[in-house]
Design a protein around this motif. Structure first.
Motif, PDB file in Angstrom:
ATOM      1  N   HIS A  54     -52.518 -85.358  -8.080  1.00 27.26           N
ATOM      2  CA  HIS A  54     -51.141 -85.109  -7.662  1.00 27.26           C
ATOM      3  C   HIS A  54     -50.884 -83.609  -7.578  1.00 27.26           C
ATOM      4  N   ALA A  55     -49.939 -83.240  -6.726  1.00 26.74           N
ATOM      5  CA  ALA A  55     -49.387 -81.889  -6.692  1.00 26.74           C
ATOM      6  C   ALA A  55     -47.943 -81.993  -7.157  1.00 26.74           C
ATOM      7  N   ILE A  56     -47.338 -80.863  -7.432  1.00 27.52           N
ATOM      8  CA  ILE A  56     -45.936 -80.890  -7.841  1.00 27.52           C
ATOM      9  C   ILE A  56     -45.072 -80.312  -6.732  1.00 27.52           C
ATOM     10  N   LYS A  57     -43.931 -80.954  -6.522  1.00 26.03           N
ATOM     11  CA  LYS A  57     -42.930 -80.464  -5.576  1.00 26.03           C
ATOM     12  C   LYS A  57     -41.561 -80.700  -6.191  1.00 26.03           C
ATOM     13  N   THR A  58     -41.038 -79.663  -6.790  1.00 30.51           N
ATOM     14  CA  THR A  58     -39.715 -79.734  -7.400  1.00 30.51           C
ATOM     15  C   THR A  58     -38.660 -79.445  -6.335  1.00 30.51           C
ATOM     16  N   PRO A  59     -37.371 -79.672  -6.637  1.00 34.87           N
ATOM     17  CA  PRO A  59     -36.325 -79.396  -5.646  1.00 34.87           C
ATOM     18  C   PRO A  59     -36.272 -77.931  -5.198  1.00 34.87           C
ATOM     19  N   ARG A  60     -36.851 -77.028  -5.954  1.00 26.43           N
ATOM     20  CA  ARG A  60     -36.808 -75.606  -5.611  1.00 26.43           C
ATOM     21  C   ARG A  60     -37.967 -75.182  -4.711  1.00 26.43           C
ATOM     22  N   GLN A  61     -38.883 -76.101  -4.411  1.00 28.09           N
ATOM     23  CA  GLN A  61     -40.055 -75.778  -3.595  1.00 28.09           C
ATOM     24  C   GLN A  61     -39.919 -76.381  -2.199  1.00 28.09           C
ATOM     25  N   PRO A  62     -40.370 -75.662  -1.166  1.00 27.37           N
ATOM     26  CA  PRO A  62     -40.299 -76.217   0.185  1.00 27.37           C
ATOM     27  C   PRO A  62     -41.368 -77.278   0.457  1.00 27.37           C
ATOM     28  N   SER A  63     -42.485 -77.217  -0.287  1.00 25.09           N
ATOM     29  CA  SER A  63     -43.564 -78.192  -0.086  1.00 25.09           C
ATOM     30  C   SER A  63     -44.353 -78.336  -1.386  1.00 25.09           C
ATOM     31  N   PRO A  64     -45.171 -79.396  -1.486  1.00 25.47           N
ATOM     32  CA  PRO A  64     -45.977 -79.567  -2.699  1.00 25.47           C
ATOM     33  C   PRO A  64     -46.931 -78.395  -2.921  1.00 25.47           C
ATOM     34  N   ASN A  65     -47.178 -78.078  -4.169  1.00 30.40           N
ATOM     35  CA  ASN A  65     -48.061 -76.970  -4.519  1.00 30.40           C
ATOM     36  C   ASN A  65     -49.503 -77.444  -4.625  1.00 30.40           C
ATOM     37  N   TRP A  66     -50.252 -77.286  -3.541  1.00 31.94           N
ATOM     38  CA  TRP A  66     -51.697 -77.541  -3.546  1.00 31.94           C
ATOM     39  C   TRP A  66     -52.374 -76.181  -3.518  1.00 31.94           C
ATOM     40  N   SER A  67     -53.330 -75.948  -4.369  1.00 29.04           N
ATOM     41  CA  SER A  67     -54.020 -74.670  -4.398  1.00 29.04           C
ATOM     42  C   SER A  67     -54.827 -74.484  -3.116  1.00 29.04           C
ATOM     43  N   CYS A  68     -54.760 -73.270  -2.566  1.00 31.54           N
ATOM     44  CA  CYS A  68     -55.556 -72.977  -1.367  1.00 31.54           C
ATOM     45  C   CYS A  68     -56.976 -72.556  -1.751  1.00 31.54           C
ATOM     46  N   ALA A  69     -57.204 -72.287  -3.037  1.00 32.56           N
ATOM     47  CA  ALA A  69     -58.532 -71.916  -3.519  1.00 32.56           C
ATOM     48  C   ALA A  69     -58.786 -72.642  -4.844  1.00 32.56           C
ATOM     49  N   PRO A  70     -59.057 -73.961  -4.769  1.00 30.78           N
ATOM     50  CA  PRO A  70     -59.197 -74.764  -5.987  1.00 30.78           C
ATOM     51  C   PRO A  70     -60.546 -74.598  -6.685  1.00 30.78           C
ATOM     52  N   GLU A  71     -60.812 -73.389  -7.169  1.00 26.96           N
ATOM     53  CA  GLU A  71     -62.040 -73.152  -7.911  1.00 26.96           C
ATOM     54  C   GLU A  71     -61.841 -71.931  -8.804  1.00 26.96           C
TER      55      GLU A  71
END
Length: 109
Positions: A54-71
């Motif tokens: 899962h990623a997180i997307k709170t009401p203060r974010q425009p989109s879910p937070n997926w890391s662009c560099a997951p390492e």
């Protein structure tokens, strides 16, 4: 360099289950009931990649937070990076007065 045990000491998560041999860690974020699974795997060289259920997307974010560099350099650093990506946004939203909601956690496709 962060160890896996140190990464799991974040006070905004609770550990549900861990299987170090498989690189799988199941956590809950804050007061949310949804279990997030983080899987670690070694990449070429000595780096460690991670994948989140899962990623997180709170009401203060425009989109879910997926890391662009997951390492990261080590398993502990990769786990800490995944956890911090979830808890940072959770803490900010709660700190701004938003009540935690299960739909903040968006499943991976």
């Amino acid at each position: 360099m962060c160890t896996v045990d140190k990464a799991l000491q974040d006070d905004c998560i609770s550990l549900v289950q861990r299987c170090d041999d498989e690189g799988a860690f199941m956590i809950r974020v804050g007061t949310l009931d949804t279990v997030v699974t983080i899987r670690l795997r070694r990449t070429w060289g000595s780096r460690t990649a991670y994948r989140q259920s899962h990623a997180i997307k709170t009401p203060r974010q425009p989109s879910p937070n997926w890391s662009c560099a997951p390492e990261a350099e080590s398993p502990g650093d990769a786990l800490r990076k995944a956890i911090c990506g979830l808890t940072m946004h959770y803490r900010q939203a709660v700190g701004e007065g938003y009540p935690p909601a299960e739909d903040w956690l968006v499943p991976a496709n």
